[in-house]
Design an enzyme around this catalytic site. Structure first.
Site, PDB file in Angstrom:
ATOM      1  N   THR A 115       0.813  -1.220   0.000  1.00 14.15           N
ATOM      2  CA  THR A 115       0.000   0.000   0.000  1.00 14.15           C
ATOM      3  C   THR A 115       0.848   1.272   0.000  1.00 14.15           C
ATOM      4  O   THR A 115       1.873   1.341   0.676  1.00 14.15           O
ATOM      5  CB  THR A 115      -0.928  -0.009   1.236  1.00 14.15           C
ATOM      6  OG1 THR A 115      -1.632  -1.247   1.256  1.00 14.15           O
ATOM      7  CG2 THR A 115      -1.916   1.131   1.208  1.00 14.15           C
ATOM      8  N   ALA A 119      -2.288   4.519  -3.371  1.00  5.13           N
ATOM      9  CA  ALA A 119      -2.687   3.235  -3.966  1.00  5.13           C
ATOM     10  C   ALA A 119      -2.907   2.176  -2.892  1.00  5.13           C
ATOM     11  O   ALA A 119      -1.961   1.707  -2.278  1.00  5.13           O
ATOM     12  CB  ALA A 119      -1.608   2.750  -4.944  1.00  5.13           C
ATOM     13  N   GLU A 233      -3.315 -15.174   2.278  1.00  5.71           N
ATOM     14  CA  GLU A 233      -3.409 -13.986   3.131  1.00  5.71           C
ATOM     15  C   GLU A 233      -4.859 -13.780   3.566  1.00  5.71           C
ATOM     16  O   GLU A 233      -5.149 -13.464   4.717  1.00  5.71           O
ATOM     17  CB  GLU A 233      -2.903 -12.763   2.352  1.00  5.71           C
ATOM     18  CG  GLU A 233      -3.076 -11.479   3.136  1.00  5.71           C
ATOM     19  CD  GLU A 233      -2.401 -10.270   2.510  1.00  5.71           C
ATOM     20  OE1 GLU A 233      -1.732 -10.417   1.474  1.00  5.71           O
ATOM     21  OE2 GLU A 233      -2.541  -9.180   3.080  1.00  5.71           O
ATOM     22  N   GLY A 330     -23.364  -4.642  28.551  1.00  4.03           N
ATOM     23  CA  GLY A 330     -23.823  -3.348  29.046  1.00  4.03           C
ATOM     24  C   GLY A 330     -22.669  -2.356  29.110  1.00  4.03           C
ATOM     25  O   GLY A 330     -21.730  -2.422  28.297  1.00  4.03           O
TER      26      GLY A 330
END
Ligand SMILES: Cc1cc2nc3c(=O)[nH]c(=O)nc-3n(C[C@H](O)[C@H](O)[C@H](O)COP(=O)(O)OP(=O)(O)OC[C@H]3O[C@@H](n4cnc5c(N)ncnc54)[C@H](O)[C@@H]3O)c2cc1C
Length: 368
Positions: A115, A119, A233, A330
């Site tokens: 990366t 891109a 992957e 909760g």
């Protein structure tokens, strides 16, 4: 046996220090070395290269142990089942002998840098350039979001050796960061989850490496190599997902049996039972699907489309299960001292990296 051993290792060596690793935003090198000494690095690499001679099933056992113990930021999954296989499958004999044993001990820590700031999903748009200069490549460019980016000293860099040729001009080149000049690490990026994992920008300014650091026999093979390895992957992201789903359910079932409201345990409300019944059913479906993918994969039959389904569906399910489980906790679910809170943060990225879930659907859609 390997799963039990890995679970013991993660519980005894990593979990007690995990808060410290989250604070430092990385696991220390010593833990990598210890994992290597325990046989948890390169489990699926052949013994002749320092591995344990296993298959992806062994890698899966280790990643499941990480997920079940809840130390999801320990990035050995990427090192083991993404970085090392590139060397095994595309490296020359010399490269395998040189690098795999060091990856197996943790002397080398692996990363893969695809990366770039411009891109991500569209990998064909990679701009990092590798120019041939005599018997060296000169690499220029920058990468971002790279897992193990602060610790890694062995990086598979996706480069363009011939920008005119698009995907066909893409090549994978190894940069051993201890050996070069011009390599810089940027910030350890401030993420919302997976805090114990270092994720970084990397900069290459006239970094010179020998041409023998090219993966494969010739330039231009990078895109094909990436496409061939991406199913594993993607499956591996599914491994992390199913392990966290199972842990979230186990912790929540325990919690709702203890916690009381309106004079009864939370599990005694029909809503709790129905919710958990639904989630447990989906988790069981997920586990059966996942195991089938692993079986197919180790027999050589996991196609890219099914791997994309596993990545997208299991990581989506993970997000749903963790969210519902947090709800059943909760207010305590929102408190960091409860593991479900960390799981909620850690789960989110699973739908993004390794190819976003939208890209997975695109790939599945193309096969219809
Ligand atoms: C924690 C973390 C770790 C990472 N580790 C690594 C690593 O080790 N190595 C590495 O190389 N990368 C790594 N990445 C990068 C990751 O793979 C990318 O972020 C991912 O592929 C998405 O690329 P992008 O961020 O550029 O998003 P973009 O491509 O900009 O996408 C933005 C949005 O548009 C959608 N989109 C894009 N194209 C299409 C389309 N054709 N159709 C429909 N929707 C589309 C996407 O799905 C997304 O929702 C990591 C990322 C993170 C967050």
């Amino acid at each position: 046996m390997l799963y039990d051993m890995a679970t013991r290792f993660m519980s005894e060596e990593i979990a007690p220090r995990y808060d410290e690793f989250e604070k430092n935003e990385m696991v220390d090198r010593e833990s990598w070395r210890k994992a290597g000494a325990a046989g948890l690095l390169c489990a699926s690499m052949p013994e002749e290269y320092g591995g344990s001679g296993g298959t992806f099933a062994h890698e899966s056992a280790i990643i499941e142990a990480i997920g079940h113990v809840g130390v999801d930021g320990f990035g050995i999954g990427l090192h083991n089942s993404i970085v090392a296989p590139y060397i095994l499958h595309y490296g020359s004999q010399e490269q395998k002998k040189k690098w795999l044993p060091k990856l197996a001990t943790g002397e080398l820590i692996g990363a893969i840098a695809m990366t770039e700031p411009g891109a991500g999903s569209d990998l064909q748009g990679v701009k990092t350039r590798a120019e041939r200069d005599g018997n060296q490549y000169r690499i220029n460019g920058s990468k971002t979001f790279i897992t193990n980016g602060q610790l890694a000293n062995f990086i598979i860099v996706v480069t363009k050796t011939d920008p005119e040729k698009g995907a066909k001009g893409t090549s994978l080149i190894i940069v051993e960061t201890d050996e070069v000049e011009g390599f810089e690490r940027g910030r350890n990026l401030d993420k919302i989850g997976l805090k114990a994992n270092d994720t970084s920008e990397l900069f290459f300014n006239d970094v010179r490496v020998p041409t023998s650091n090219l993966l494969g026999h010739e330039e231009g093979q990078g895109f094909i190599q990436l496409m061939q390895q991406l199913p594993q992957e993607r499956l591996q992201i599914g491994t992390g997902a199913i392990a966290m789903i199972e842990r979230a359910l186990a912790l929540t079932i325990e919690y709702v049996k203890e916690r009381k409201a309106f004079g009864k345990a939370i599990i005694d409300f029909q809503n709790t039972q129905f919710k958990l019944a639904e989630l447990k059913t989906e988790a069981t479906i997920g586990r059966v699907f996942y195991n089938d993918c692993v079986t197919r994969h180790i027999n050589g039959g996991l196609d890219p489309v099914t791997a994309s389904m596993a990545k997208y569906w299991l990581s989506d399910l993970q997000g749903k299960v963790v969210d519902e489980c947090l709800q059943l906790h909760g207010g305590y679910g929102y408190m960091n001292e409860y593991p479900i809170a960390r799981m909620f943060r850690d789960a989110r990225v699973q739908r993004i990296y390794g190819g976003t879930n939208e890209i997975m659907k695109l790939l599945i859609g193309r096969s219809l």
